[in-house]
Design an enzyme around this catalytic site. Sequence first.
Site, mmCIF file in Angstrom:
data_model
loop_
_atom_site.group_PDB
_atom_site.id
_atom_site.type_symbol
_atom_site.label_atom_id
_atom_site.label_comp_id
_atom_site.label_asym_id
_atom_site.label_seq_id
_atom_site.Cartn_x
_atom_site.Cartn_y
_atom_site.Cartn_z
ATOM 1 C CB CYS A 186 -0.271 5.672 -12.489
ATOM 2 S SG CYS A 186 -0.611 3.980 -11.953
ATOM 3 C CB CYS A 236 -2.178 3.216 -7.802
ATOM 4 S SG CYS A 236 -0.974 2.173 -8.652
ATOM 5 C CB SER A 237 0.405 6.978 -7.033
ATOM 6 O OG SER A 237 0.918 5.906 -6.249
ATOM 7 C CB CYS A 238 3.133 3.571 -11.175
ATOM 8 S SG CYS A 238 2.377 2.177 -10.352
HETATM 9 FE FE LIG Z 1 0.269 2.978 -10.151
#
Ligand SMILES: [Fe+2]
Length: 201
Positions: A106, A109-111
């Site tokens: 991602c 971010c951190s998806c």
């Molecule tokens: Fe994300």
Amino acid sequence: MPNDDRVIQRAASVEQRVDAVQAALDARGMNATEAVDELAHKATDEWVPRNGARVVAKAWVDPEFRKRLVANGIAAVAELGLSMPKHHRHLIVLEDTPKVKNVICCTLCSCTAFTIIGLPPDWYKDFQYRSRVVRESRTVLREMGLDLPQEVEIRVWDTTADTRYMVLPEQPKYTRGWPEEKLVGIVTRDSLIGVARLEER
Ligand SMILES: [Fe+2]
């Protein structure tokens, strides 16, 4: 110059600040503590890579399930009692082959599809991984212990808010004929993210 150390010493710890916010929400009848406890339980006990491992094992032993999984990930994982949050509108299952290695990230971010493959590890959220894996994927994978032959194409998939991915790793040859439950045990989190292959013996 002001003495910054003294300022930092006076600031409450993260834990103290979290407790204060929770207490303030609780006092207003929002049951924050209950919600946090429930979230913590889900994060450690329910949103685990073993869910994805079950999906992979089933796809390996059941070609018809595999077809359904690739056609519509969310509908197929529901057959195993697994679900995704409403805002995860698509689960795209990426099939590795001897010639193609899929990797997810991602860049923003951190998806991840966290209810299926587990919450993202720290390195997945690291700016270095997010920025470099799209530009120099072969080098990043090598640094992470996966040295792919030049002829293997690497496809990097950038997760968005509504489209989540899961890698379907290749089944190691030595496990052919194993029962589904035993196969679940060899599927790793990193293979679901795509930064590792399941090794042959
Ligand atoms: Fe994300």
